[in-house]
Design a protein around this motif. Structure first.
Motif, short mmCIF file in Angstrom:
data_model
loop_
_atom_site.label_atom_id
_atom_site.label_comp_id
_atom_site.label_asym_id
_atom_site.label_seq_id
_atom_site.Cartn_x
_atom_site.Cartn_y
_atom_site.Cartn_z
N GLU A 188 0.66 -1.30 0.00
CA GLU A 188 0.04 -0.05 0.14
C GLU A 188 0.88 1.41 -0.64
O GLU A 188 1.74 1.01 0.45
N ASN A 189 0.49 2.31 -0.39
CA ASN A 189 0.88 3.42 -0.41
C ASN A 189 0.82 4.11 1.14
O ASN A 189 0.39 3.74 1.70
N ASP A 190 2.10 4.34 1.23
CA ASP A 190 2.19 5.25 2.84
C ASP A 190 1.66 5.99 2.92
O ASP A 190 1.82 5.78 4.14
N ALA A 191 1.54 6.67 2.57
CA ALA A 191 0.61 8.32 2.88
C ALA A 191 -0.79 6.91 3.47
O ALA A 191 -1.87 7.31 4.51
N TYR A 210 -12.21 11.83 6.12
CA TYR A 210 -10.72 12.25 5.90
C TYR A 210 -9.91 12.29 4.98
O TYR A 210 -9.42 11.56 4.92
N VAL A 211 -9.04 13.69 5.23
CA VAL A 211 -7.75 13.29 4.45
C VAL A 211 -6.14 13.09 5.39
O VAL A 211 -6.67 13.39 6.47
N HIS A 212 -5.49 12.36 5.29
CA HIS A 212 -4.62 12.39 5.71
C HIS A 212 -3.31 13.23 4.80
O HIS A 212 -2.51 12.08 3.72
N ILE A 213 -2.30 13.71 5.24
CA ILE A 213 -1.40 14.93 4.59
C ILE A 213 -0.76 13.92 5.38
O ILE A 213 0.14 14.05 6.05
N PHE A 214 0.63 13.63 4.55
CA PHE A 214 1.91 12.22 5.07
C PHE A 214 2.32 13.21 4.33
O PHE A 214 3.34 12.45 3.13
N ALA A 215 3.91 13.73 5.08
CA ALA A 215 4.92 14.62 5.19
C ALA A 215 6.33 13.51 5.53
O ALA A 215 6.66 14.09 6.84
N GLY A 216 7.45 13.51 4.45
CA GLY A 216 8.34 12.62 4.88
C GLY A 216 9.41 13.31 3.57
O GLY A 216 10.39 14.11 3.51
N HIS A 217 10.29 11.81 3.25
CA HIS A 217 11.00 12.39 1.74
C HIS A 217 9.89 12.64 0.95
O HIS A 217 10.44 13.54 0.60
N GLY A 218 8.87 12.57 0.88
CA GLY A 218 7.70 12.93 -0.31
C GLY A 218 7.14 13.19 0.40
O GLY A 218 7.20 13.94 1.60
N LEU A 219 6.33 13.92 -0.16
CA LEU A 219 4.73 14.64 -0.10
C LEU A 219 3.26 13.81 -0.79
O LEU A 219 3.67 13.23 -1.50
N VAL A 323 -2.17 16.10 9.77
CA VAL A 323 -1.03 16.10 9.41
C VAL A 323 0.06 14.64 10.33
O VAL A 323 0.02 14.95 11.05
N GLY A 324 0.76 14.35 9.27
CA GLY A 324 1.80 13.35 9.94
C GLY A 324 2.50 13.40 9.20
O GLY A 324 2.66 13.73 8.26
N GLY A 325 3.20 12.10 9.78
CA GLY A 325 4.89 12.09 8.38
C GLY A 325 6.13 11.98 9.48
O GLY A 325 6.08 11.52 10.23
N HIS A 326 7.12 12.29 8.71
CA HIS A 326 8.51 11.43 9.32
C HIS A 326 8.93 12.61 10.18
O HIS A 326 9.77 12.96 10.14
N LEU A 357 -7.89 21.48 10.69
CA LEU A 357 -6.48 20.58 10.99
C LEU A 357 -6.47 19.96 12.60
O LEU A 357 -6.43 20.92 13.45
N CYS A 358 -5.90 19.09 11.86
CA CYS A 358 -5.19 18.43 13.35
C CYS A 358 -3.69 17.54 13.14
O CYS A 358 -3.64 17.52 11.60
N ALA A 359 -2.91 17.54 14.61
CA ALA A 359 -1.82 16.33 14.51
C ALA A 359 -2.39 14.93 14.25
O ALA A 359 -3.03 14.67 15.37
N GLY A 360 -1.23 14.28 13.47
CA GLY A 360 -1.85 12.16 14.44
C GLY A 360 -1.34 12.40 15.48
O GLY A 360 -0.88 13.35 16.05
N ALA A 361 -2.20 10.87 15.89
CA ALA A 361 -1.86 10.89 16.85
C ALA A 361 -0.91 9.87 17.23
O ALA A 361 0.51 9.02 18.49
N LEU A 362 -0.17 9.24 15.83
CA LEU A 362 0.75 7.34 15.96
C LEU A 362 2.22 8.32 15.54
O LEU A 362 2.93 7.69 15.85
N GLY A 363 2.30 9.64 15.36
CA GLY A 363 3.76 9.96 15.43
C GLY A 363 4.71 9.32 13.53
O GLY A 363 3.63 8.18 12.65
#
Lengths: 415, 415
Positions: A188-191, A210-219, A323-326, A357-363
């Motif tokens: 599965e896609n990481d986001a 809902y939408v999860h914005i996942f930022a890391g090496h990519g977006l 919003v979550g990610g690396h 808009l809020c932050a993810g809980a899982l890090g």
DNA sequence: GGGTATTAATCCATCTAAAGGATTAAAAAT
DNA sequence: ATTTTTAATCCTTTAGATGGATTAATACCC
């Protein structure tokens, strides 16, 4: 595949999956409670529960509550009935997670490695999987979920995006991993994986849109629509890393050409290696010092976030954007802080249960956690017909059969 | 409503709807063909087809083709088994369509009227419905679809957006129309209705994922995802009229504050009334003269379109983006022409069956046509559990019962 | 032209899984 | 101690898909 006809067997499996999923996702529920939720009759529910108990997937605990009639027998998932593995393949390393059926984490492992060569990576994953499995050798493994950056181009998927990852394209990743690990694998896609993790065990529990914005090496954006991931026709939905930004948000200078929100962009602005700043504690330290370049990056991306959220809201009308990610929590919180006040959109309504808009809980490990949930979703979700597990495969895979004889159940027959 | 359990009855209804829909949407198909598509067994298909024939919904025609075995008996929808009505409520008037079950148009009517007062509008709709029904008085009406601008705010829907339409908010439109017309009514957003029309009978036939940009007095996107409309949690998905545009695309001067792509914006730039330029032939004439203001408007909106398409593509990964609405075909074609070359996005792939961006095939009345399809979808689509027909209602409505005894079938029993 | 292969559709019996109605069991209320 | 309420189960029925055999209509082969 177009729509198929239905039949009794399908109804039965659907109902069993539904009940299994309801028991799994709750904190103990009685047959009566399940009857109320599903609309099935008590007798039917009794039969289904008996079946699940016979398969050792579910256990019964008697709870004495001050209610009127006979005490309800609470049903819970039997956590030891199996375990699931999840691996997040990121650009500079792997994160692996082992959890039991109740979702309890049993082990976690992080490996730093260059993943440019698929063969080496397969070996690294196989080793990690073996070590994690040895933590709980008695639990039958239901499968292995793999979260990774994906980009479906033309006929086949590119994984762990360009440049330098050409060896990964045209590789049936799922099948390669299955061969290396001896476990059924789901890509599965990481986001999207991170979105599923927050949906089932994080900030987005109970939401359907809902939408999860996942930022890391990519977006990337993991989009949950009506309870299931929105994939798009070529499975590229949510590839917001490719968006074109207006002039004032394009970000020039040292970071020109880098993906917005990304570690790489920040690294370029800082004049450092992205691998370096991704190391634990580095960004936290920079943030504590209120490093001026970091602050500039935060400001730029907060302004981008403000725009992005309104785009997503007006197009998808989600209950919230997570919003979550690396990045460490402090940075994400700061980003969100600076993004307010948000722009007008259809989501700017008085009455809402969640902030826009809020932050993810899982890090940062949300993607790995979500990966570990994939086998459970594949086997247990009643929506399975609406889910596709074709990523990284040349052939479709049938999870129904595996579900039917899972967890040491008396193997019906081995046709 | 959460997921419900399934049972035999549900399977049966699902299969019957599936078969009905397959027969309706094709150009004649045999039982054998249906068996191949659905995966059901020949006997089952035989039973279902017999049932549909008994209900007078389907007719059998023998076609002799040079095939090997026994000749297949082709099944077709019995067009006279019913009719559907569709009304598009736009700001300055109504368009009504009557069509039979095969989708053949039997009548069309356009009325110019101010619709600020809901009561007057209900009367106008009722009159139009009555006149249209008199075209085919013998066909039982399956229902009335209504396409209109909608914006769900807080608890209730605003219809035919602001300003000046306060009387429409908090009005259960569906129920009001049902009372006025004596027909079951289904409300849908106009962009979504147009998207359904192009999906079932226009440019997007056979697609599962696409976006329909619908420009008229306002601007909206009808999003089809996995074959069904994407609605969002509050049914506001696709409200792209509220997007914030970057500075260079905001459009200032006379048209400041107007919705992009809209008739109103163009009218403001031309210094005329929007109702005036909406009259048939007006815009065509301006375009033939290459009116300089119109050209400016086209250029501005082509640049917006270029951006919008890339946004929608990267977020939703559709098979194509279709442009339609209240503008003459020449203008839409010109808009699309000028939007090329498109921006990079996940959709910029070598191998594709459709262009990334194209014009709708049904013209300005697409929304009304889509509206007329709504009753057929509600009664006949196997996906009905995934569709919601709650718009403009205070209570849910059950279409299953109506389907079961429709079209002069021997009313099983009147429990 | 007659025999055979091939395919479409149907007849009859079976089977699966949910539903209906009555029953048992365990608690609280009176 | 009796009655009420609720949970869960037993036995029987029912709806609707399935399996296997059968009938019917055509094309192909000699």
């Amino acid at each position: 595949m177009t729509l198929m006809g239905s039949n009794h067997t399908y109804s039965g499996r659907y109902n069993r999956r539904l009940v299994f999923d309801l028991i799994r996702s709750g904190e103990g529920i009685s047959r009566r409670g399940l009857v109320d939720v599903t609309g099935l009759k008590p007798q039917t529910m009794s039969n289904i529960c008996k079946d699940l108990i016979d398969r050792s997937l579910v256990v019964e605990t008697i709870r004495l509550e001050g209610a009127r009639g006979a005490p309800q027998k609470e049903l819970r998932i039997r956590a030891e009935a199996g375990c699931c593995l999840g691996v997040h393949i990121d650009r500079d390393g792997l994160v692996g997670i082992l959890c039991d059926l109740a979702g309890q984490e049993l082990g976690r492992e992080t490996v730093s490695a260059s993943l440019q060569d698929p063969k080496d990576t397969m070996r690294a994953i196989a080793g990690m999987v073996q070590r994690l499995q040895s933590v709980a050798p008695d639990l039958p493994a239901w499968g292995l979920g793999v979260a990774m950056p994906t980009l479906q181009e033309a006929e086949f998927e590119h994984h762990v995006g360009p440049p330098g990852w050409d060896a990964w394209s045209r590789l049936p990743v799922a099948e390669a991993i299955e061969e290396a690990c001896g476990l059924p694998a789901i890509i599965e896609n990481d986001a999207t994986a991170a979105a599923l993790a927050e949906l089932r065990a994080g900030r987005a529990v109970g939401l359907s849109h809902y939408v999860h914005i996942f930022a890391g090496h990519g977006l990337g954006a993991g989009i949950i629509n009506d309870g299931v991931p929105l994939q798009g026709f070529w499975s590229n939905a949510g590839e917001i890393g490719l968006l074109t930004w207006p002039q004032e948000l394009a970000g020039g200078g040292e970071a020109a050409g880098q993906t917005p929100f990304s570690l790489d962009e920040l690294a370029a602005m800082l004049g450092r290696e992205s691998r370096e700043i991704a190391a634990p504690g580095q960004l936290d330290a920079l943030y504590r010092q209120r490093d001026s370049v970091l602050m500039r990056w935060l400001d730029l991306n907060a302004r981008r976030l403000r725009l992005l959220v309104s785009l997503l809201e007006n197009i998808l009308d989600p209950q919230t954007v997570v919003v979550g990610g690396h990045f460490p929590a402090a940075l994400i919180d700061s980003l969100i802080d600076r993004a307010y006040p948000l722009m007008p959109s259809v989501s700017a309504r008085g009455h809402r249960d969640m902030p826009r808009l809020c932050a993810g809980a899982l890090g940062p490990d949300a993607a790995a956690i979500g990966a570990a949930m994939l086998p459970l979703i594949a086997h247990g979700s009643p929506d399975f017909r609406r889910l596709s597990f074709l990523r990284g495969r040349s052939q479709p895979i049938d999870f129904e059969h595996r579900f039917d004889r899972v967890a040491g159940a008396p193997a019906d027959d081995d046709t």
